[in-house]
Scaffold this active site. Structure first.
Site, PDB file in Angstrom:
ATOM      1  CG  HIS A 122      59.164  26.390  42.718  1.00  0.00           C
ATOM      2  ND1 HIS A 122      59.502  25.369  43.577  1.00  0.00           N
ATOM      3  CD2 HIS A 122      58.787  27.431  43.514  1.00  0.00           C
ATOM      4  CE1 HIS A 122      59.352  25.778  44.825  1.00  0.00           C
ATOM      5  NE2 HIS A 122      58.923  27.025  44.815  1.00  0.00           N
ATOM      6  CG  HIS A 157      76.882  30.284  76.968  1.00  0.00           C
ATOM      7  ND1 HIS A 157      77.700  30.596  75.904  1.00  0.00           N
ATOM      8  CD2 HIS A 157      76.924  28.935  77.083  1.00  0.00           C
ATOM      9  CE1 HIS A 157      78.213  29.476  75.411  1.00  0.00           C
ATOM     10  NE2 HIS A 157      77.758  28.457  76.106  1.00  0.00           N
TER      11      HIS A 157
HETATM   12  C1  LIG Z   1      62.758  27.407  55.471  1.00  0.00           C
HETATM   13  C2  LIG Z   1      62.253  27.862  54.150  1.00  0.00           C
HETATM   14  N1  LIG Z   1      63.008  28.659  53.397  1.00  0.00           N
HETATM   15  C3  LIG Z   1      62.569  29.096  52.213  1.00  0.00           C
HETATM   16  C4  LIG Z   1      61.340  28.734  51.752  1.00  0.00           C
HETATM   17  C5  LIG Z   1      60.823  29.259  50.422  1.00  0.00           C
HETATM   18  N2  LIG Z   1      60.832  28.155  49.422  1.00  0.00           N
HETATM   19  C6  LIG Z   1      59.730  27.470  49.157  1.00  0.00           C
HETATM   20  S1  LIG Z   1      59.996  26.249  48.050  1.00  0.00           S
HETATM   21  C7  LIG Z   1      61.610  26.664  47.894  1.00  0.00           C
HETATM   22  C8  LIG Z   1      62.515  25.895  46.962  1.00  0.00           C
HETATM   23  C9  LIG Z   1      62.468  24.467  47.313  1.00  0.00           C
HETATM   24  O1  LIG Z   1      63.096  23.701  46.350  1.00  0.00           O
HETATM   25  P1  LIG Z   1      62.650  22.200  46.187  1.00  0.00           P
HETATM   26  O2  LIG Z   1      62.464  21.601  47.523  1.00  0.00           O
HETATM   27  O3  LIG Z   1      63.635  21.574  45.293  1.00  0.00           O
HETATM   28  O4  LIG Z   1      61.221  22.318  45.549  1.00  0.00           O
HETATM   29  P2  LIG Z   1      60.802  22.126  44.027  1.00  0.00           P
HETATM   30  O5  LIG Z   1      61.078  23.421  43.339  1.00  0.00           O
HETATM   31  O6  LIG Z   1      61.610  21.015  43.478  1.00  0.00           O
HETATM   32  O7  LIG Z   1      59.357  21.827  44.109  1.00  0.00           O
HETATM   33  C10 LIG Z   1      61.920  27.740  48.702  1.00  0.00           C
HETATM   34  C11 LIG Z   1      63.259  28.350  48.802  1.00  0.00           C
HETATM   35  C12 LIG Z   1      60.571  27.906  52.572  1.00  0.00           C
HETATM   36  N3  LIG Z   1      59.356  27.503  52.232  1.00  0.00           N
HETATM   37  N4  LIG Z   1      61.065  27.462  53.740  1.00  0.00           N
END
Ligand SMILES: Cc1ncc(C[n+]2csc(CCOP(=O)(O)OP(=O)(O)O)c2C)c(N)n1
Ligand SMILES: [Mg+2]
Length: 671
Positions: free
Chosen positions: A259, A471
């Site tokens: 990832h 609010h």
């Molecule tokens: C709002 C937000 N929260 C947390 C993150 C950190 N983050 C980046 S990618 C990810 C996991 C995303 O999973 P997925 O969309 O399934 O990506 P894949 O591993 O399949 O590429 C996280 C938690 C972020 N970029 N944005």
């Protein structure tokens, strides 16, 4: 052959991440087959003319997979050379960690905060729909493009995806096509432990067209899915593509290890063998490059559109000129004079009213000149006073200029960004100031991308009264002010409200928050000079009755009237008091030092700031001997007038603080 082209993307992604020793190879390797098909056969863009107004918009909502977008943009022929890919994530490159708005290279919005790109895209698709309804004529479809979104599990887990996709279903945004990277993996591992939604059923319930169970590595299956999605023009489409994260890395694919970390030299070697990609890092053979290159195709598409637009211009010259003006983001030629006339008229009326009502009055005055104003409210239309008499509600079919966003503050904010990014609009949207927290990251993204969105926030203090502390905003004004690039206006009467609207409309390089009262506020009298200075964000509203002031009373919004009353009291006692109205601290701070000195002379150290919010920002203006009358605790449920008394917001209290600071400063001088 297709697989080979997709492998070029995979290799660029793994090599760039390895070289940067940072980044996310898994998603680009997993979505490479999808991207290859999309760019080769579907995406209507012209890399040599990236700003072409009728291009498809592509949003990478799972922005961590930025190398997918960079690799594809490079191969498709955008002005993004190999050195830029080699400089992935390095200072000053166009290949930032997460995609940053840069239409030159096909980046339509800044993404990374998961879910928000998707909501931007809903705003873009809405923009296309509204412009098409307004400008297209029979036989003349000058606005006709799709909005494509790549998104992942993370986007779908985020609440904003519900807000935005639920509304997209209601609005029937048929040219919105989303491709879900259904790889079963997010950072913490296999998503089954925290994400078990029946996603197809969820989107069907929203009224979307869903294509289920597509093999994301089978170009033919994908093609059938995309064709099906394109054919449905009445509903947004979600294509659920099963993919393997890190596809091609034999020991790591399918796991969270791919990832967000470089694969490592050994695994990259193994992947090269697995993918049958014998080429050196960043080396893409010429024949593969040629087949990726869509520059000529794009030019031909633009040429055909230019012809269509010329024919449109012959048949409808006025609309064609107006379309150009709108897409260029230019205000009408007579705007300046008309706006000035409208503000003078409002000034002459001297109306006592809530600034939210004054805001509606400003909209009534300005909107007839500005068809690009597209507004809405998060289910508080009557309270936010956002619907002017020329408003036409947007429904599932056709156009309009007023969006009932429903109770969806965050999606509203991100959709306003999408509308602004699409071009052709000055978007505005209302909610209560206290719920600005719900949309906060969209405000930040508007500021980061410098989009000219107008956020209307009413019910701006304890003055809203009986709805009580949940609010009543306390920390919000200051917390909006600390967002870089965000201009925050808190006007004290109808005139300052109209000036704030005008400034917001004229601003091209960033967002504006308009902070407005629920309760009535008296009109202040102004000379023409004071009226002109109001736009500077801070100005002398009441000149002291002496050669120089003994004390400066600085106030915003509903507290300006307290400062005015206190000044009258002080003058009666022989203390020369000047009132400075400061509706926009940001603008005031941007003025030249000479002007600022003329409003707040450095020699006058006795200063009082009054604002019904946290006092935190004011000591910088009131200085070491000044006083701030603010509120640092939560409010209470009671009539607004009583609350002002209860929490000490009275003219007497302002006068008392003024006497204190004057005495303190006099004491210093006599030492
Ligand atoms: C709002 C937000 N929260 C947390 C993150 C950190 N983050 C980046 S990618 C990810 C996991 C995303 O999973 P997925 O969309 O399934 O990506 P894949 O591993 O399949 O590429 C996280 C938690 C972020 N970029 N944005
Ligand atoms: Mg995933």
């Amino acid at each position: 052959m297709r697989r080979e082209r997709a492998n070029a993307l995979r290799a660029l992604a793994m090599d760039a991440v390895q070289r940067a020793n940072s980044g996310h190879p898994g998603m680009p390797m997993g979505m490479a087959d999808i991207a290859e098909l999309l760019y080769s056969d579907y995406l209507k863009v012209a890399p040599r003319q990236p700003h072409w107004v009728d291009r498809d918009r592509l949003v990478l909502s799972n922005g961590h997979g930025s190398m997918l977008l960079y690799g594809a943009a490079h191969l498709a022929g955008y002005a993004l050379d190999l050195d830029q890919l080699k400089a992935f994530r390095q200072l000053g490159s166009h290949t930032a960690g997460h995609p940053e708005l840069n239409v030159e290279i096909g980046i339509e919005t800044t993404t990374g905060p998961l879910g928000q790109g998707l909501a931007n895209a809903v705003g873009m698709a809405l923009g296309e729909r509204l412009l098409a309804a307004e400008f297209n004529r029979p036989e003349h479809e000058i606005v006709d493009h799709r909005t494509w979104v790549l998104l992942g599990d993370g986007c779908l887990m985020e609440g904003i995806s519900h807000e935005a996709c639920s509304l997209a279903g209601v609005l029937g945004l048929g040219k919105l096509i989303c491709i879900y990277d259904d790889n079963g993996i997010s950072i913490d591992g296999e998503v089954g432990g925290w994400f078990r939604d029946d996603t197809p059923a969820r989107f069907q319930a929203y009224g979307w067209h869903v294509v289920r169970d597509v093999d994301g590595h089978d170009s033919e299956a994908l093609r059938r899915a995309l064709d099906e999605a394109c054919a449905d023009e009445d509903r947004p489409s979600l294509v659920c593509a099963r993919t393997v994260i890190g596809f091609g890395a034999p020991n790591k694919q399918g796991t969270a290890d791919t990832h967000g970390a470089p694969l490592g030299e050994a695994e990259i070697e193994a992947a090269r063998r697995e993918l049958n990609w014998p080429h050196a890092p960043f080396d893409v053979p010429e024949d593969i490059r040629r087949r990726w290159d869509i520059r000529d195709r794009g030019d031909r598409q633009v040429e055909r559109w230019d012809e269509r637009f010329a024919a449109y211009g012959d048949a409808y010259p006025e609309q064609a000129a107006e379309f150009r003006r709108r897409m260029d983001g230019r205000l009408p030629d007579d705007w300046e004079a008309s706006a000035a006339g409208a503000i003078e008229k409002i000034a002459a009326e001297m109306k006592t009213q809530a600034t939210r009502k004054a805001s509606l009055g400003a909209l009534e005055a300005f909107a007839p000149m500005l068809p690009e104003l597209v507004g809405g409210s998060a289910d508080l239309t009557g309270s936010n006073c956002t619907r002017h008499s020329g408003s036409v509600g947007v429904t599932a079919k056709g156009g309009g200029n007023y969006v009932y966003f429903g109770v969806r503050e965050f999606a509203m904010g991100a959709m306003l960004n999408g509308l602004a990014l699409h071009g052709g609009f000055i978007p505005y949207g209302g909610t209560f100031l206290t719920f600005s927290d719900y949309q906060r990251n969209a405000l930040r993204m508007a500021a980061l991308m410098r989009q000219p969105c107008i956020f209307v926030f009413t019910h701006d203090s304890i003055g809203l009264g009986e709805d009580g502390p949940t609010h009543q905003p306390i920390e919000h004004l200051e917390s909006l002010r600390i967002i870089p690039n965000m201009r925050v206006w808190r006007p004290c009467d109808s005139v300052e409200t109209a000036v704030a609207w005008r400034e917001a409309i004229e601003r091209r390089d960033g967002p504006t928050s308009l902070v407005l009262t629920r309760q009535g506020l008296p009109a202040q009298a102004r000379t023409p000079g004071q009226l002109a200075d109001a736009a500077r964000g801070g100005y002398v509203l009441k000149q002291e009755a002496a050669e120089s002031p003994d004390v400066l009373l600085i106030a915003t919004g509903s507290e300006v009237q307290l400062a005015m009353a206190a000044a009258a009291e002080l003058e009666g006692e022989g203390i020369a008091a000047r009132v400075v109205s400061m509706p926009c601290v940001y603008m005031f701070m941007q003025q030249d030092p000479g002007y600022r000195e003329s409003v707040l002379p450095a020699g006058v150290r006795a200063r009082v700031a009054v604002e019904a919010g946290v006092p935190r920002g004011w000591p910088g203006i009131t200085g070491p001997h000044g006083r701030v009358l603010g509120i640092s605790r939560y409010g209470a449920s009671a009539p607004g007038g009583e609350l002002f008394e209860h929490f000490g917001f009275t003219a007497e209290a302002v006068a008392a603080l003024a006497r204190e600071t004057v005495a303190e400063v006099r004491g210093l001088k006599s030492d």
